[in-house]
Design an enzyme around this catalytic site. Structure first.
Site, PDB file in Angstrom:
ATOM      1  N   VAL A  38      -5.860 -11.284   0.871  1.00  0.00           N
ATOM      2  CA  VAL A  38      -5.743 -12.412   0.430  1.00  0.00           C
ATOM      3  C   VAL A  38      -4.302 -12.397  -0.288  1.00  0.00           C
ATOM      4  O   VAL A  38      -4.007 -11.336  -1.124  1.00  0.00           O
ATOM      5  CB  VAL A  38      -6.708 -12.962  -0.566  1.00  0.00           C
ATOM      6  CG1 VAL A  38      -6.250 -14.395  -1.162  1.00  0.00           C
ATOM      7  CG2 VAL A  38      -8.161 -13.212   0.131  1.00  0.00           C
ATOM      8  N   ILE A  45      -5.414  -7.134  -2.205  1.00  0.00           N
ATOM      9  CA  ILE A  45      -4.254  -7.892  -2.455  1.00  0.00           C
ATOM     10  C   ILE A  45      -2.977  -7.834  -1.811  1.00  0.00           C
ATOM     11  O   ILE A  45      -2.486  -6.862  -1.861  1.00  0.00           O
ATOM     12  CB  ILE A  45      -4.111  -7.871  -4.032  1.00  0.00           C
ATOM     13  CG1 ILE A  45      -5.657  -7.796  -4.936  1.00  0.00           C
ATOM     14  CG2 ILE A  45      -3.232  -8.934  -4.754  1.00  0.00           C
ATOM     15  CD1 ILE A  45      -6.263  -8.974  -4.685  1.00  0.00           C
ATOM     16  N   LYS A  46      -2.645  -8.931  -1.052  1.00  0.00           N
ATOM     17  CA  LYS A  46      -1.613  -8.800  -0.407  1.00  0.00           C
ATOM     18  C   LYS A  46      -0.312  -9.333  -1.330  1.00  0.00           C
ATOM     19  O   LYS A  46      -0.220 -10.442  -2.016  1.00  0.00           O
ATOM     20  CB  LYS A  46      -1.381  -9.656   0.759  1.00  0.00           C
ATOM     21  CG  LYS A  46      -2.351  -9.209   2.064  1.00  0.00           C
ATOM     22  CD  LYS A  46      -2.417 -10.382   2.944  1.00  0.00           C
ATOM     23  CE  LYS A  46      -1.121 -10.434   3.880  1.00  0.00           C
ATOM     24  NZ  LYS A  46      -1.209 -11.468   5.023  1.00  0.00           N
ATOM     25  N   ILE A  47       0.684  -8.243  -1.420  1.00  0.00           N
ATOM     26  CA  ILE A  47       1.766  -8.603  -2.281  1.00  0.00           C
ATOM     27  C   ILE A  47       3.185  -8.524  -1.298  1.00  0.00           C
ATOM     28  O   ILE A  47       3.207  -7.176  -0.806  1.00  0.00           O
ATOM     29  CB  ILE A  47       1.622  -7.331  -3.364  1.00  0.00           C
ATOM     30  CG1 ILE A  47       0.319  -7.553  -4.214  1.00  0.00           C
ATOM     31  CG2 ILE A  47       3.110  -7.564  -4.281  1.00  0.00           C
ATOM     32  CD1 ILE A  47       0.346  -8.735  -4.980  1.00  0.00           C
TER      33      ILE A  47
END
Ligand code: E4P
Length: 225
Positions: free
Chosen positions: A58, A85-87
């Site tokens: 996400v 966690i997509k960054i």
């Protein structure tokens, strides 16, 4: 190579999970918007559907590192600590990645168009780096070649980061990367369904059925013999 679904449509995810051996789901803000539902309503449903052990990715949407950390906190509070966690692989993102990894989060570096972005994400400790294959192709470069180069950079520099290739438009792109042994590919449901969409396969199965029914009778299988 892990195979991941790139979508937030619960019905489509359910259908793909029923028929294909998949390892999880990735989303991004545009995919969530396309679902037309509130983000955590749809994400919670996806998490319940795929279970705690499957991968769920996400994306943090804040523009600055501090906000990305707050997004990550909220994402994992709702969807579980195992959520990736997509960054985005930009300077604020690199700052966030380093802080997130220090705190023990799982991180997927995203919006990757160049090997240098991926190398920096790897140095920040990202678990995955996601190059956008089809979007790179559309810029006049070779997305598959870029993903292979990133894979080689990680291996040669002994970085544990894996390539999670994204943005596919056909099964050949996926197959080439599977053959190369990259970590994962995230693919939209309609492209996954193209993997085995081949009239020769159906014709072979139809022939087997016709021959067998000619022997034992119409509509019968081995259980009836
Ligand atoms: C996944 O991480 C990407 O956000 C996504 O695959 C982009 O795909 P698209 O180029 O088809 O929008």
């Amino acid at each position: 190579m892990k195979l991941i679904i790139d979508d937030a449509n619960v019905d489509k995810i359910k259908k793909i999970c029923e028929f294909y051996p998949v390892d999880g789901v990735t989303t991004n803000p545009s995919i969530l918007a396309k679902s037309g539902r509130q983000p955590f309503d749809v994400l919670t449903e996806i998490r319940e559907l795929i279970g705690e052990k499957a991968e769920l990715h996400v994306q943090a949407v804040a523009a600055e590192a501090e906000g990305m950390l707050l997004d990550a906190k909220r994402i994992t509070e709702v969807l579980g600590r195992s959520t990736y966690i997509k960054i985005p692989a930009v300077p604020e993102g690199f700052k966030a990645m380093m802080a997130l990894k220090k705190k023990g989060y799982r991180v997927t570096a995203t919006a990757i168009y160049t090997p240098m972005q991926a190398y920096l994400a790897g140095k920040c400790g990202a678990d995955y780096a996601a190059p956008y294959i089809n979007r790179i192709d559309n810029m006049g470069y070779n997305g598959v070649a870029v993903a292979k180069k990133i894979h080689d950079i990680f291996k040669k520099n002994e970085l544990p980061t894996e390539v999670l290739a994204a943005s596919f438009k056909n099964s050949q792109q996926v197959l080439e990367l599977c053959e190369y042994g990259i970590g994962a590919a995230t693919v939209a449901p309609d492209v996954i369904e193209l993997f085995v969409k081949n009239p020769a396969i159906n014709a072979a199965i139809d022939d087997f059925t016709a021959d067998f029914e000619g022997l034992v009778g119409s509509g019968k299988s081995l259980k009836d013999c």
